[in-house]
Design a protein around this motif. Sequence first.
Motif, PDB file in Angstrom:
ATOM      1  N   CYS A 185      -4.977  -3.328 -12.928  1.00  0.00           N
ATOM      2  CA  CYS A 185      -4.836  -4.140 -11.528  1.00  0.00           C
ATOM      3  C   CYS A 185      -6.014  -5.161 -11.859  1.00  0.00           C
ATOM      4  N   VAL A 231       0.384   2.710  -3.289  1.00  0.00           N
ATOM      5  CA  VAL A 231      -0.956   3.054  -3.783  1.00  0.00           C
ATOM      6  C   VAL A 231      -1.176   4.409  -3.185  1.00  0.00           C
ATOM      7  N   LEU A 278      -6.138   2.506 -10.790  1.00  0.00           N
ATOM      8  CA  LEU A 278      -5.729   1.061 -10.719  1.00  0.00           C
ATOM      9  C   LEU A 278      -6.525   0.424 -11.723  1.00  0.00           C
ATOM     10  N   VAL A 286       3.869   0.843 -10.180  1.00  0.00           N
ATOM     11  CA  VAL A 286       2.525  -0.054 -10.356  1.00  0.00           C
ATOM     12  C   VAL A 286       2.580  -0.355 -11.911  1.00  0.00           C
ATOM     13  N   VAL A 329      -6.421   0.493  -0.988  1.00  0.00           N
ATOM     14  CA  VAL A 329      -7.174   1.410  -1.652  1.00  0.00           C
ATOM     15  C   VAL A 329      -8.008   2.351  -0.762  1.00  0.00           C
ATOM     16  N   ARG A 371       0.879  -1.247   0.057  1.00  0.00           N
ATOM     17  CA  ARG A 371      -0.177  -0.088   0.058  1.00  0.00           C
ATOM     18  C   ARG A 371       0.732   1.379  -0.123  1.00  0.00           C
ATOM     19  N   GLN A 398      -7.783   6.794  -6.567  1.00  0.00           N
ATOM     20  CA  GLN A 398      -6.982   5.614  -6.653  1.00  0.00           C
ATOM     21  C   GLN A 398      -7.528   4.475  -7.243  1.00  0.00           C
ATOM     22  N   VAL A 452      -8.542  -5.387  -5.974  1.00  0.00           N
ATOM     23  CA  VAL A 452      -8.373  -4.272  -5.065  1.00  0.00           C
ATOM     24  C   VAL A 452      -8.589  -4.571  -3.620  1.00  0.00           C
ATOM     25  N   ALA A 503      -3.886  -4.626  -5.634  1.00  0.00           N
ATOM     26  CA  ALA A 503      -3.448  -3.462  -4.817  1.00  0.00           C
ATOM     27  C   ALA A 503      -4.061  -3.350  -3.626  1.00  0.00           C
ATOM     28  N   ILE A 512      -0.539   7.346  -5.299  1.00  0.00           N
ATOM     29  CA  ILE A 512      -0.462   6.920  -6.724  1.00  0.00           C
ATOM     30  C   ILE A 512      -0.963   8.086  -7.681  1.00  0.00           C
TER      31      ILE A 512
END
Length: 299
Positions: A260, A214, A255, A227, A246, A211, A251, A263, A243, A217
């Motif tokens: 990704c 994240v 993502l 990432v 979040v 994290r 975010q 999450v 991820a 990010i």
Amino acid sequence: NADTALFRAKDAGKNNSQFFTYEMNRAVRRRVEIASQLRNAIRQGEFSVVYQPRMDLIRDQLVGVEALLRWNNAELGIVSPQEFIPVAEETGLIVPIGEWVLREACRQAVRLHQSSGCDVAVAVNISARQFRGTDIVKTVEDALAETGLASRLLELELTESVLMRDTARAAETLQRLVEVGVGVALDDFGTGYSSLGYLKRFPLDSLKVDRSFVADITRDPHDEAIVTTIVALAHGLGMRVVAEGVETREQLALLRRLQCDEVQGYLLGRPMSAEQLLALLLAAEPGEFRNSSYSWTLQ
Ligand code: C2E
Ligand code: MG
Ligand code: MG
Ligand code: MG
């Protein structure tokens, strides 16, 4: 390292030395107290497991949960796992505690499956000492056999440091776990001392992006680049990317754009009791595990 700290403290002169010694004593006493209280914690029923949802971004569905240990002690009150897990590892108490968590998580996953009809996988954190110092494959097989949980519904979370020492043996243990049918995820990815070469030798199902990458990010292009690279690496090696941490819709949107696969974080749900999790699943559409109350964040 306590000896080095003491040595430096003496070097720094008498007043500082007294200050450091006092602080050190306090920290040491706290750890001793935690270790002593931990010894009886299982027997006294002081542990519980909470579950944090993990959301698949293609299906917009809850696909799994991470089991997280909680400790409420009569003397010390609620102690964070960040504080007591390291003490449990040092003292070896993590072995019986870890087995307790594994069994409890499997047991509750079976109940959840029976009461809701949903296939929700449960991920359990495994510490270095459990992975290296015990027969983890047998422990997992026993937990599955005793609780009746299907192996495909169990995932283990390991950290880079666990796998990096004695990589040949680690690879062999992972292979045996794959044969049992459980999933394996690499937790806190990017924070350990990883050599990328070992990733191809380990049969991993997913990488969990720590994290810390994240958190900023949406503001820090370097985090976005990291990432992006982890996603490319994982997908190139046939792994999924989860991820962690979040917390905002921004975010989540980013993502999703970076592809990704899953999450996890406060935005989607805080860690909750098994009862709360069941209520959440029962509120979803029949036959599905889509959670209607979450879908607003996922549109
Ligand atoms: P972890 O495995 O990386 O678990 C994720 C941690 O991040 C959890 O902290 C979770 O509550 C927290 N988290 C989740 N979403 C967010 C978010 O959006 N924002 C922020 N700021 N935090 C978020 P928790 O429960 O305090 O656990 C801390 C660590 O303790 C875990 O990190 C894991 O390494 C360890 N741990 C917890 N339970 C167990 C266990 O049963 N066995 C072992 N060996 N370790 C455990
Ligand atoms: Mg974890
Ligand atoms: Mg993690
Ligand atoms: Mg983490």
